[in-house]
Design a protein around this motif. Structure first.
Motif, short mmCIF file in Angstrom:
data_model
loop_
_atom_site.label_atom_id
_atom_site.label_comp_id
_atom_site.label_asym_id
_atom_site.label_seq_id
_atom_site.Cartn_x
_atom_site.Cartn_y
_atom_site.Cartn_z
N ASP A 145 0.86 -1.18 0.00
CA ASP A 145 0.00 0.00 0.00
C ASP A 145 0.90 1.24 0.00
OD1 ASP A 145 -1.74 2.12 0.55
OD2 ASP A 145 -3.07 0.84 1.74
N GLN A 146 0.90 1.98 -1.10
CA GLN A 146 1.80 3.11 -1.24
C GLN A 146 1.41 4.30 -0.37
OE1 GLN A 146 4.77 2.73 -3.35
NE2 GLN A 146 3.92 0.73 -2.80
N ASP A 147 0.20 4.31 0.17
CA ASP A 147 -0.18 5.35 1.11
C ASP A 147 0.46 5.11 2.48
OD1 ASP A 147 -1.72 6.74 -0.71
OD2 ASP A 147 -3.54 5.62 -0.25
N VAL A 148 0.87 3.87 2.74
CA VAL A 148 1.50 3.53 4.02
C VAL A 148 3.01 3.40 3.86
CG1 VAL A 148 1.52 1.93 5.96
CG2 VAL A 148 -0.60 2.31 4.69
N PHE A 149 3.43 2.63 2.84
CA PHE A 149 4.85 2.35 2.60
C PHE A 149 5.21 2.75 1.17
CE2 PHE A 149 3.54 -0.89 5.75
CZ PHE A 149 4.43 -0.61 6.78
N ALA A 150 5.27 4.03 0.90
CA ALA A 150 5.60 4.48 -0.46
C ALA A 150 7.03 4.06 -0.81
CB ALA A 150 5.47 5.99 -0.55
N GLY A 151 7.14 3.30 -1.88
CA GLY A 151 8.46 2.83 -2.33
C GLY A 151 8.66 1.35 -2.16
N VAL A 152 7.86 0.71 -1.30
CA VAL A 152 8.00 -0.73 -1.09
C VAL A 152 7.35 -1.48 -2.25
CG1 VAL A 152 7.28 -2.68 0.35
CG2 VAL A 152 8.14 -0.60 1.42
N GLY A 153 8.09 -2.43 -2.82
CA GLY A 153 7.59 -3.25 -3.91
C GLY A 153 7.59 -4.72 -3.54
N ASN A 154 7.40 -5.57 -4.53
CA ASN A 154 7.23 -7.00 -4.27
C ASN A 154 8.47 -7.66 -3.69
OD1 ASN A 154 5.14 -8.96 -4.40
ND2 ASN A 154 6.31 -10.03 -5.98
N ILE A 155 9.66 -7.24 -4.14
CA ILE A 155 10.89 -7.83 -3.60
C ILE A 155 11.03 -7.50 -2.12
CG2 ILE A 155 13.40 -7.85 -3.74
CD1 ILE A 155 13.15 -7.16 -6.71
N ILE A 156 10.87 -6.22 -1.80
CA ILE A 156 11.00 -5.79 -0.40
C ILE A 156 9.93 -6.48 0.45
CG2 ILE A 156 10.90 -3.81 1.15
CD1 ILE A 156 11.98 -2.10 -1.12
N LYS A 157 8.72 -6.59 -0.07
CA LYS A 157 7.64 -7.25 0.67
C LYS A 157 8.01 -8.67 1.06
CE LYS A 157 4.81 -9.74 -1.34
NZ LYS A 157 3.90 -10.28 -2.36
N ASN A 158 8.44 -9.47 0.08
CA ASN A 158 8.78 -10.87 0.34
C ASN A 158 9.95 -11.01 1.31
OD1 ASN A 158 6.79 -12.10 -1.31
ND2 ASN A 158 8.02 -11.75 -3.13
N GLU A 159 10.95 -10.16 1.14
CA GLU A 159 12.13 -10.26 1.99
C GLU A 159 11.86 -9.79 3.42
OE1 GLU A 159 15.21 -11.61 1.15
OE2 GLU A 159 14.03 -12.29 -0.56
N VAL A 160 11.08 -8.74 3.58
CA VAL A 160 10.76 -8.23 4.92
C VAL A 160 9.97 -9.26 5.70
CG1 VAL A 160 9.36 -6.54 6.16
CG2 VAL A 160 10.92 -5.78 4.37
N LEU A 161 8.95 -9.85 5.07
CA LEU A 161 8.12 -10.83 5.77
C LEU A 161 8.93 -12.07 6.14
CD1 LEU A 161 4.76 -10.54 3.80
CD2 LEU A 161 5.30 -9.66 6.08
N TRP A 162 9.89 -12.45 5.30
CA TRP A 162 10.74 -13.60 5.65
C TRP A 162 11.64 -13.24 6.82
CZ3 TRP A 162 15.98 -14.56 5.90
CH2 TRP A 162 16.36 -15.91 6.02
N ARG A 163 12.17 -12.02 6.82
CA ARG A 163 13.10 -11.60 7.87
C ARG A 163 12.41 -11.53 9.23
NH1 ARG A 163 17.57 -7.92 6.29
NH2 ARG A 163 16.75 -6.42 7.78
N ILE A 164 11.17 -11.05 9.27
CA ILE A 164 10.49 -10.90 10.56
C ILE A 164 9.64 -12.13 10.89
CG2 ILE A 164 10.47 -8.40 10.29
CD1 ILE A 164 7.47 -8.57 9.72
N ARG A 165 9.69 -13.16 10.03
CA ARG A 165 9.02 -14.45 10.27
C ARG A 165 7.50 -14.31 10.39
NH1 ARG A 165 12.70 -18.59 12.86
NH2 ARG A 165 14.82 -17.78 12.60
N VAL A 166 6.91 -13.60 9.45
CA VAL A 166 5.45 -13.42 9.42
C VAL A 166 4.92 -13.92 8.08
CG1 VAL A 166 3.57 -11.72 9.41
CG2 VAL A 166 5.45 -11.49 11.03
N SER A 167 3.86 -14.72 8.12
CA SER A 167 3.25 -15.22 6.89
C SER A 167 2.55 -14.08 6.16
CB SER A 167 2.22 -16.31 7.23
OG SER A 167 1.42 -16.62 6.10
N PRO A 168 2.62 -14.06 4.83
CA PRO A 168 1.93 -13.00 4.08
C PRO A 168 0.42 -13.09 4.19
CG PRO A 168 2.81 -14.67 2.60
CD PRO A 168 3.37 -14.97 3.94
N LEU A 169 -0.10 -14.25 4.63
CA LEU A 169 -1.53 -14.43 4.79
C LEU A 169 -2.04 -13.94 6.15
CD1 LEU A 169 -1.89 -17.94 3.13
CD2 LEU A 169 -2.80 -15.80 2.26
N SER A 170 -1.14 -13.43 6.98
CA SER A 170 -1.56 -12.86 8.27
C SER A 170 -2.34 -11.57 8.03
CB SER A 170 -0.33 -12.57 9.13
OG SER A 170 0.43 -13.74 9.37
N THR A 171 -3.23 -11.26 8.96
CA THR A 171 -3.95 -10.00 8.89
C THR A 171 -3.28 -8.99 9.82
OG1 THR A 171 -5.48 -10.83 10.57
CG2 THR A 171 -6.18 -11.00 8.27
#
Length: 320
Positions: A145-171
């Motif tokens: 969501d660019q209104d929250v994280f302007a500049g974050v794309g798909n690569i950053i999304k996948n890597e951040v969630l792996w680093r913090i150990r959170v499933s992308p299906l979490s709410t």
């Protein structure tokens, strides 16, 4: 799609055009008139998220590189026409496969720099407040969501969630406060690591989840799926990345998977004729006869003959 750090690199490469006037402008864009920029000085060159911005007097140029956009500084692509080309006294900028628009007035009238993960004005408290207002949103959608994280794309999304150990299906609403803060902090932290690795041409060597098949932490095979409203491809480890809220292995934004059909049982009726025939003493051939000719005696049984006789004469096939 170029992500925020890539646009920052572009602004650094074209910083030499700041304060310079546009001498020539062209391209195959049909949305804006490039001639409006001719003779105007580039007062500021900035980025906001994935937007490349050039401020002129009274208006600004906004460029978004979409999925496959690219750029060249002081050179041109072979066999490709630029969407927009700007020539200055000390060089030129050529933009390809992008979207170009004009914004009237100042850039500050259109952008809140506190939402750009790469900006000095980035405000993590504001980001956390926005996230708390979207409790039912999947974290994979929230990060994009660019209104929250302007500049974050798909690569950053996948890597951040792996680093913090959170499933992308979490709410978002199911994340503990500590994980929510970690999500905001790591989105910015990884973006600057992305910038550093991109400049050194070693970005892909540092990918841990994006476009990988197995988890480097535990060796589990990664799941790959297009998730959420954005339907962007996600790579995650179901063993290492914990699911907060939602259901395991499901995507609330997609249609439910169809259940596999149960294997059909053999019909009981089909076996009844065979049973009746057996009770009457009839011969039941359950397997096809051998390809080679085998003599049958008068009782219907195969005769055992020396090996040299099998198939040696046509009259051996007669039932005697």
């Amino acid at each position: 799609m170029p992500e925020g750090p890539t646009i920052v690199i572009l602004t650094e490469e074209v910083a030499k055009f700041r304060g310079k006037a546009v001498r020539e402008a062209g391209g195959n864009t049909k949305v804006i008139d490039p001639q409006r920029m001719v003779g105007r000085k580039a007062l500021a060159i900035r980025s906001w998220g994935k937007h490349f911005l050039v401020q002129f007097s009274g208006f600004a140029l906004k460029v978004h590189f979409l999925l496959f956009g690219s750029y060249r500084v002081d050179e041109r692509k072979e066999n490709a026409k630029p969407r927009l080309s700007l020539r200055f006294a000390n060089g030129e900028l050529n933009l390809y496969a992008c979207s170009a628009r004009y914004l009237e007035g100042r850039l500050e009238d259109h952008y809140d720099w506190r939402g750009d993960v790469m900006a000095d004005e980035w405000d993590p408290k504001l980001a956390r407040a926005k996230l708390r207002g979207m409790p039912d949103t999947l974290v994979c959608d929230a990060l994009l969501d660019q209104d929250v994280f302007a500049g974050v794309g798909n690569i950053i999304k996948n890597e951040v969630l792996w680093r913090i150990r959170v499933s992308p299906l979490s709410t978002v609403g199911a994340l503990p406060p500590r994980k929510l803060a970690q999500l905001v902090e790591d989105a910015r932290d990884y973006s600057f690591r992305f910038l550093e690795w991109k400049k050194a041409y070693v970005l892909r060597k540092h990918w841990q989840a994006h476009r990988k098949s197995t988890c480097p932490r535990c060796g589990t095979r990664l799941r790959i799926a297009h998730l959420g409203r954005t339907h962007r491809r996600a790579f995650w480890c179901e063993h290492c990345q914990k699911l907060y809220g939602g259901k395991p292995g499901t995507d609330p934004g997609s249609a439910p998977a169809k259940k596999a059909a149960k294997p059909s049982k053999p019909s009981k009726k089909a076996s009844k004729p065979l049973k009746k025939a057996g009770r009457r003493g009839e011969l039941i051939l359950r397997r096809p006869r051998p390809a080679a000719s085998v003599p049958i005696n008068r009782h219907g049984h195969a005769m055992t003959l020396p090996r040299r006789f099998y198939g040696s004469a046509p009259d051996l096939d007669r039932n005697t």
